[in-house]
Design a protein around this motif. Structure first.
Motif, PDB file in Angstrom:
ATOM      1  N   MET A   1       0.855  -1.196   0.000  1.00 53.29           N
ATOM      2  CA  MET A   1       0.000   0.000   0.000  1.00 53.29           C
ATOM      3  C   MET A   1       0.892   1.248   0.000  1.00 53.29           C
ATOM      4  O   MET A   1       1.880   1.315   0.719  1.00 53.29           O
ATOM      5  CB  MET A   1      -0.896  -0.013   1.249  1.00 53.29           C
ATOM      6  CG  MET A   1      -1.856   1.137   1.339  1.00 53.29           C
ATOM      7  SD  MET A   1      -3.214   0.856   2.506  1.00 53.29           S
ATOM      8  CE  MET A   1      -2.369   0.333   3.996  1.00 53.29           C
ATOM      9  N   LYS A   2       0.535   2.207  -0.838  1.00 52.84           N
ATOM     10  CA  LYS A   2       1.297   3.453  -0.897  1.00 52.84           C
ATOM     11  C   LYS A   2       0.489   4.552  -0.217  1.00 52.84           C
ATOM     12  O   LYS A   2      -0.672   4.780  -0.548  1.00 52.84           O
ATOM     13  CB  LYS A   2       1.603   3.828  -2.341  1.00 52.84           C
ATOM     14  CG  LYS A   2       2.566   5.015  -2.476  1.00 52.84           C
ATOM     15  CD  LYS A   2       3.022   5.198  -3.915  1.00 52.84           C
ATOM     16  CE  LYS A   2       4.085   6.288  -4.023  1.00 52.84           C
ATOM     17  NZ  LYS A   2       4.574   6.457  -5.408  1.00 52.84           N
ATOM     18  N   LEU A   3       1.119   5.225   0.739  1.00 46.94           N
ATOM     19  CA  LEU A   3       0.433   6.208   1.584  1.00 46.94           C
ATOM     20  C   LEU A   3       1.018   7.593   1.359  1.00 46.94           C
ATOM     21  O   LEU A   3       2.238   7.773   1.364  1.00 46.94           O
ATOM     22  CB  LEU A   3       0.580   5.828   3.059  1.00 46.94           C
ATOM     23  CG  LEU A   3       0.086   4.419   3.426  1.00 46.94           C
ATOM     24  CD1 LEU A   3       0.618   4.014   4.792  1.00 46.94           C
ATOM     25  CD2 LEU A   3      -1.430   4.366   3.412  1.00 46.94           C
ATOM     26  N   ALA A   4       0.143   8.568   1.159  1.00 45.77           N
ATOM     27  CA  ALA A   4       0.567   9.973   1.020  1.00 45.77           C
ATOM     28  C   ALA A   4       0.136  10.736   2.270  1.00 45.77           C
ATOM     29  O   ALA A   4      -1.000  10.575   2.740  1.00 45.77           O
ATOM     30  CB  ALA A   4      -0.048  10.600  -0.221  1.00 45.77           C
ATOM     31  N   TYR A   5       1.026  11.552   2.789  1.00 48.73           N
ATOM     32  CA  TYR A   5       0.748  12.335   3.992  1.00 48.73           C
ATOM     33  C   TYR A   5       0.916  13.814   3.680  1.00 48.73           C
ATOM     34  O   TYR A   5       1.834  14.210   2.949  1.00 48.73           O
ATOM     35  CB  TYR A   5       1.711  11.963   5.125  1.00 48.73           C
ATOM     36  CG  TYR A   5       1.644  10.523   5.550  1.00 48.73           C
ATOM     37  CD1 TYR A   5       0.887  10.127   6.649  1.00 48.73           C
ATOM     38  CD2 TYR A   5       2.349   9.546   4.860  1.00 48.73           C
ATOM     39  CE1 TYR A   5       0.829   8.796   7.043  1.00 48.73           C
ATOM     40  CE2 TYR A   5       2.304   8.214   5.236  1.00 48.73           C
ATOM     41  CZ  TYR A   5       1.533   7.846   6.328  1.00 48.73           C
ATOM     42  OH  TYR A   5       1.477   6.528   6.717  1.00 48.73           O
ATOM     43  N   ILE A   6       0.047  14.642   4.253  1.00 47.67           N
ATOM     44  CA  ILE A   6       0.164  16.098   4.130  1.00 47.67           C
ATOM     45  C   ILE A   6       0.223  16.675   5.532  1.00 47.67           C
ATOM     46  O   ILE A   6      -0.671  16.429   6.357  1.00 47.67           O
ATOM     47  CB  ILE A   6      -1.042  16.707   3.386  1.00 47.67           C
ATOM     48  CG1 ILE A   6      -1.217  16.073   2.011  1.00 47.67           C
ATOM     49  CG2 ILE A   6      -0.876  18.224   3.253  1.00 47.67           C
ATOM     50  CD1 ILE A   6      -2.508  16.472   1.305  1.00 47.67           C
ATOM     51  N   GLY A   7       1.268  17.440   5.816  1.00 44.47           N
ATOM     52  CA  GLY A   7       1.406  18.056   7.135  1.00 44.47           C
ATOM     53  C   GLY A   7       2.764  18.712   7.254  1.00 44.47           C
ATOM     54  O   GLY A   7       3.566  18.689   6.320  1.00 44.47           O
TER      55      GLY A   7
ATOM     56  N   ALA B   1      -1.956  18.519  -5.208  1.00 41.97           N
ATOM     57  CA  ALA B   1      -3.078  17.619  -5.513  1.00 41.97           C
ATOM     58  C   ALA B   1      -2.787  16.825  -6.784  1.00 41.97           C
ATOM     59  O   ALA B   1      -2.998  15.599  -6.831  1.00 41.97           O
ATOM     60  CB  ALA B   1      -4.370  18.423  -5.661  1.00 41.97           C
ATOM     61  N   ASN B   2      -2.293  17.518  -7.809  1.00 39.74           N
ATOM     62  CA  ASN B   2      -1.951  16.830  -9.060  1.00 39.74           C
ATOM     63  C   ASN B   2      -0.867  15.778  -8.822  1.00 39.74           C
ATOM     64  O   ASN B   2      -0.928  14.668  -9.357  1.00 39.74           O
ATOM     65  CB  ASN B   2      -1.481  17.837 -10.113  1.00 39.74           C
ATOM     66  CG  ASN B   2      -2.599  18.758 -10.574  1.00 39.74           C
ATOM     67  OD1 ASN B   2      -3.779  18.440 -10.420  1.00 39.74           O
ATOM     68  ND2 ASN B   2      -2.234  19.908 -11.125  1.00 39.74           N
ATOM     69  N   TYR B   3       0.125  16.150  -8.015  1.00 42.75           N
ATOM     70  CA  TYR B   3       1.231  15.224  -7.745  1.00 42.75           C
ATOM     71  C   TYR B   3       0.735  13.969  -7.034  1.00 42.75           C
ATOM     72  O   TYR B   3       1.080  12.838  -7.408  1.00 42.75           O
ATOM     73  CB  TYR B   3       2.302  15.920  -6.895  1.00 42.75           C
ATOM     74  CG  TYR B   3       3.432  14.986  -6.491  1.00 42.75           C
ATOM     75  CD1 TYR B   3       4.462  14.699  -7.382  1.00 42.75           C
ATOM     76  CD2 TYR B   3       3.441  14.379  -5.238  1.00 42.75           C
ATOM     77  CE1 TYR B   3       5.481  13.825  -7.030  1.00 42.75           C
ATOM     78  CE2 TYR B   3       4.452  13.505  -4.878  1.00 42.75           C
ATOM     79  CZ  TYR B   3       5.475  13.236  -5.776  1.00 42.75           C
ATOM     80  OH  TYR B   3       6.474  12.364  -5.424  1.00 42.75           O
ATOM     81  N   ILE B   4      -0.080  14.136  -6.003  1.00 49.27           N
ATOM     82  CA  ILE B   4      -0.583  12.984  -5.246  1.00 49.27           C
ATOM     83  C   ILE B   4      -1.435  12.092  -6.144  1.00 49.27           C
ATOM     84  O   ILE B   4      -1.315  10.855  -6.116  1.00 49.27           O
ATOM     85  CB  ILE B   4      -1.378  13.456  -4.016  1.00 49.27           C
ATOM     86  CG1 ILE B   4      -0.444  14.130  -3.010  1.00 49.27           C
ATOM     87  CG2 ILE B   4      -2.097  12.285  -3.345  1.00 49.27           C
ATOM     88  CD1 ILE B   4      -1.159  14.829  -1.861  1.00 49.27           C
ATOM     89  N   ASN B   5      -2.293  12.705  -6.974  1.00 46.67           N
ATOM     90  CA  ASN B   5      -3.152  11.914  -7.856  1.00 46.67           C
ATOM     91  C   ASN B   5      -2.353  11.074  -8.842  1.00 46.67           C
ATOM     92  O   ASN B   5      -2.774   9.984  -9.233  1.00 46.67           O
ATOM     93  CB  ASN B   5      -4.114  12.828  -8.620  1.00 46.67           C
ATOM     94  CG  ASN B   5      -5.204  13.411  -7.731  1.00 46.67           C
ATOM     95  OD1 ASN B   5      -5.567  12.830  -6.712  1.00 46.67           O
ATOM     96  ND2 ASN B   5      -5.729  14.567  -8.111  1.00 46.67           N
ATOM     97  N   LEU B   6      -1.197  11.590  -9.262  1.00 50.46           N
ATOM     98  CA  LEU B   6      -0.374  10.882 -10.255  1.00 50.46           C
ATOM     99  C   LEU B   6       0.711  10.010  -9.631  1.00 50.46           C
ATOM    100  O   LEU B   6       1.459   9.347 -10.349  1.00 50.46           O
ATOM    101  CB  LEU B   6       0.273  11.902 -11.203  1.00 50.46           C
ATOM    102  CG  LEU B   6      -0.686  12.727 -12.076  1.00 50.46           C
ATOM    103  CD1 LEU B   6       0.071  13.837 -12.801  1.00 50.46           C
ATOM    104  CD2 LEU B   6      -1.404  11.829 -13.078  1.00 50.46           C
ATOM    105  N   SER B   7       0.811  10.031  -8.300  1.00 48.46           N
ATOM    106  CA  SER B   7       1.922   9.351  -7.610  1.00 48.46           C
ATOM    107  C   SER B   7       1.710   7.857  -7.444  1.00 48.46           C
ATOM    108  O   SER B   7       2.638   7.135  -7.083  1.00 48.46           O
ATOM    109  CB  SER B   7       2.119   9.977  -6.227  1.00 48.46           C
ATOM    110  OG  SER B   7       1.010   9.654  -5.381  1.00 48.46           O
ATOM    111  N   GLY B   8       0.483   7.397  -7.663  1.00 48.09           N
ATOM    112  CA  GLY B   8       0.184   5.995  -7.393  1.00 48.09           C
ATOM    113  C   GLY B   8      -0.209   5.728  -5.956  1.00 48.09           C
ATOM    114  O   GLY B   8      -0.373   4.566  -5.554  1.00 48.09           O
ATOM    115  N   ALA B   9      -0.358   6.781  -5.162  1.00 51.02           N
ATOM    116  CA  ALA B   9      -0.759   6.600  -3.764  1.00 51.02           C
ATOM    117  C   ALA B   9      -2.168   6.030  -3.692  1.00 51.02           C
ATOM    118  O   ALA B   9      -3.039   6.368  -4.499  1.00 51.02           O
ATOM    119  CB  ALA B   9      -0.689   7.934  -3.022  1.00 51.02           C
TER     120      ALA B   9
END
Length: 758
Positions: A1-7, A74-82
């Motif tokens: 699982m690939k997880l993206a975090y914002i903070g 937002a664009n980066y996270i959507n395209l990152s595979g997360a």
């Protein structure tokens, strides 16, 4: 699982950053060979213009006040595979009013999102409530850290309970025995009281210091350690005023040998040594409004006996004999409680053991498993599909906001009026109009972007305005480069623009010194308001008065003046308009949008249907003659546009485009109708080439704006007026974009109803 975090994220010194890092590491998950089962990426928030040397897991950075960074993230996270995104929310770490810049990012996310709320207010402002409700609406799951937080979300913010999950604040799985820790710090002969975390006035440290004289009468071996730096935001705005106050209090009470203030931000291992070495941990906060306290959770995890004021998280966590509570600001009660605990070592030990038992259940490895379980459960269901909240405004089309050219034009007297291409033309000196516009622009910049450069320019422009004011309250306009006055009394237009800027200053001053100076100059000028004859000067003055009244609504004399000046505009319309010419004069001249704009402002203050009707009618008339098929063609200053005559297309100037941007923005604020955002953005794009010549007036090299265009093409000079018009328009687009994402659909319909029935 690939997880993206914002903070926020270390090495930025921030409690949320430490939380984010601990959470990411606890969710990696390792197999029998010690290989991480999950992949992570972090999008880190930077404060101000700070940059940090982040670890490799930080893949992208967001500058807090740079709106386009959020869209790119937002664009980066959507395209990152997360597979899933986890957002750490705290109002102060995101840009815009109440952190509104995070909303467009969340609207654009195409993967499930978990939001962890670190602050939930029981008495939020309108913006705070609207923004948090929108965040919770877009989140697939909302994580809180206390039962109180659940009740707040359901009762105040109308969040459905099934969307909320309680997961406690994690604590590091670090333990030290008390005696070795005390020995290492040479504290074996001391009874140690500890407070740690960022320092600020709301921490209430003086309550503990005031209690110590009574405690050391019985327990002279007591040492109070205050471990922590001054909070960066406090340091930025107030310096070390609070720390100095505490040090003076310590000296006055002769407690130098009983209080140790360590101005450090230390790592977790060192911190847990201090926690293990202390006998009692204190959080003496001054009010109850803290829904989560990381420092309290850490102290519990380390097995500390906690004494605290009854703020929300403490009142909940310190039940079942896990600590003791005392009243806010009550040093006498605290002293008695400390003496009682020091006199009863068995009671103290039992509290420590109870806290330690609680702490064993909330270590980060266990908290990480709870988050992973939540992620897996969300991925087993389809992502909730919400109606996309989109606006025609595309911030990614805007050049980066820059004050570079303004800095080039500004010296210690004011802003230079003209330029030869991008170079200041010192021969032309300074004028009041441009310094007033410059003051307005930097006030808007600082309010929206918290740019320290804007704050540096502010006193220059304000002092120029003050210097140019005559004893009767009127203003001179022109000043030569060698500081000689070039006129006795300036134009009424320059007067009106100055009142506009001063009114905005009074409503948006960054500190009291600017507020008091602006108010002084404003009211010295007020005797001249009723003498104005020029309708554009009246319009600008009306706008300034409206900004003043938004923060001083009960000032009856100023309100009466607003009514009088507004009636002058209405009268001018009454005598000039006809069935096919719905305007204030028999020609469309310059700065036309300022006239409807003034009435749109007045309509927010004065409940008069005629004001609304004339404002909307004249706005539509101006739009009909200047905005077609999404292309703005402002009236040229070459010949203007007389009734029954031909309009001029040449000598189009940036201030006219700015007036259109401001006019449509105010129409959106008044009605809530997003069609005005489309018109606003179309008007702004005039600067970037959506105009009659299809050429950009913004100079991407100099960061200035050309003075307009003539029949031969672009006028390449980049004076103050044109560059300020561009920047004010740019800031208005950013503000409108922010307001769109805060707008509530039901509130919009109510606004329109009110206008129709007023």
């Amino acid at each position: 699982m690939k997880l993206a975090y914002i903070g926020t994220y270390p090495p930025r010194e921030c409690g949320i950053g430490t939380f984010t890092q601990n959470l990411t590491q606890s969710m990696l998950g390792f197999d029998d060979q010690g290989i991480a089962e999950n992949e992570l990426l972090v999008v880190a928030l930077n404060d101000g213009n700070q940059n940090y040397n982040y670890p490799k897991e930080v893949k992208l950075q967001i500058q807090q006040e740079q709106q386009t960074d959020y869209l790119e993230a937002a664009n980066y996270i959507n395209l990152s595979g997360a597979d899933i995104c986890i957002l750490e929310h705290e109002f102060g770490i995101f840009g815009g009013l109440s952190g509104v810049y995070i909303l467009p990012l969340l609207h654009r996310l195409e993967i499930p999102c978990i939001v962890t709320l670190h602050t939930i207010l029981d008495a939020p402002s309108y913006s705070e409530k609207a923004i948090l409700k929108e965040i919770c609406k877009m989140a697939d799951k909302v994580v809180v850290m206390s039962h109180k937080a659940i009740s707040f979300l359901t009762e105040i913010y109308d969040v459905k309970q099934e969307k909320i999950l309680l997961i406690e604040h994690g604590v590091p799985n670090i333990h030290f025995d008390r005696l070795p820790a005390k020995t290492e710090f040479k504290l074996t002969k001391k009874k140690v009281i500890l407070t740690f975390g960022f320092i600020g006035r709301n921490k209430g440290i003086e309550t503990v210091i005031n209690a110590l004289p009574e405690v050391i009468k019985t327990h002279p071996e007591v040492l109070y350690i205050v471990l922590g730096k001054t909070h960066p935001n406090v340091l930025r705005h107030e310096g070390e005023e609070y720390r100095t106050f505490l040090q003076l209090l310590i000296k006055n009470l002769n407690l130098q040998s009983h209080v140790l203030m360590l101005n450090e931000f230390i790592g977790e291992v060192e911190l847990f040594k201090y926690l293990s070495a202390c006998d009692i941990y204190i959080t003496p906060y001054l009010n109850e409004a803290q829904i989560t306290s990381g420092t309290l959770s850490y102290a519990m995890g380390a097995g500390c006996a906690v004494v605290s004021t009854p703020y929300w998280h403490a009142a909940e966590l310190l039940t079942e004999d896990r600590g003791r509570l005392f009243d806010f600001n009550n040093s006498e009660q605290l002293a008695a409680l400390l003496n009682e605990l020091f006199d009863q070592p068995e009671t103290l030990k039992q509290i420590q053991e109870n806290a330690y038992e609680y702490g064993k259940n909330v270590t980060w490895p266990k908290i990480g498993k709870k988050y992973l379980h939540l992620c897996n459960s969300l991925l087993s269901f389809p992502k909730q599909v919400l109606e996309k909240k989109e606006t025609v405004i595309d911030l990614l089309l805007l050049p980066p906001f820059s004050l570079t050219h303004i800095k080039r034009l500004t010296d210690d007297t004011g802003i230079i009026q003209h330029a030869k291409f991008g170079i200041p033309n010192l021969k032309e000196g300074y004028c009041l109009d441009d310094n007033a516009r410059a003051l307005l622009m930097v006030l808007m910049t600082y309010k929206q972007k918290k740019d320290e450069k804007a704050l540096e320019f502010m006193p220059i422009y304000l002092s120029y305005i003050h210097y140019m004011q005559n004893t009767d309250g009127s203003f001179r306009n022109f000043l030569s480069f060698n500081r000689n006055f070039l006129d006795e009394v300036g134009s009424e237009d320059s007067f009106g623009r100055t009142i506009w800027a001063l009114g905005y200053l009074i409503g948006n001053a960054p500190n009291d010194a600017y507020y008091q100076t602006g108010k002084l100059v404003f009211f010295d000028a007020m005797p001249n308001f009723e003498k104005l004859q020029s309708i554009r000067s009246i319009a600008n003055t009306v706008i300034g008065i409206c900004y003043y009244l938004k923060t001083n609504p009960s000032d009856e004399p100023v309100l009466d003046t607003l009514k009088s000046l507004t009636q002058k505009l209405l009268h001018q319309y009454a005598v000039s308009h006809s069935e096919d010419w719905k305007w204030f004069e028999h020609l469309l001249a310059y700065d036309n949008g300022m006239l409807p704009l003034a009435l749109l402002h007045a309509a927010q203050i004065l409940p008069d249907k005629q004001i609304v009707d004339v404002a909307m009618t004249t706005m539509e008339f101006l739009e009909e003659h200047t905005l077609k098929d999404g292309i703005l063609s402002v009236i040229g200053n070459d010949k203007w546009y007389a009734k029954d005559g031909e309009r001029s297309f040449f000598a189009q100037q940036p201030i006219d485009a700015m007036a259109m941007v401001l006019m449509f923005h105010q129409a959106f604020l008044l009605t809530g109708d997003k069609k005005y955002l489309t018109k606003l953005f179309d008007s702004f794009m005039w600067f970037l080439g959506e105009n009659d010549l299809r050429m950009s007036l913004y100079d991407f090299e100099t960061k200035g704006c050309c003075d307009g265009f003539e029949n031969y093409g672009i006028n390449r000079n980049q004076g103050a007026e044109s560059s300020l018009a561009y920047l004010i328009s740019h800031l208005t687009v950013l503000q409108a974009y922010e307001e769109f994402y805060k707008a509530d659909a039901s509130a919009v319909s109510e606004k329109i109803k009110d206008l129709q029935s007023v």
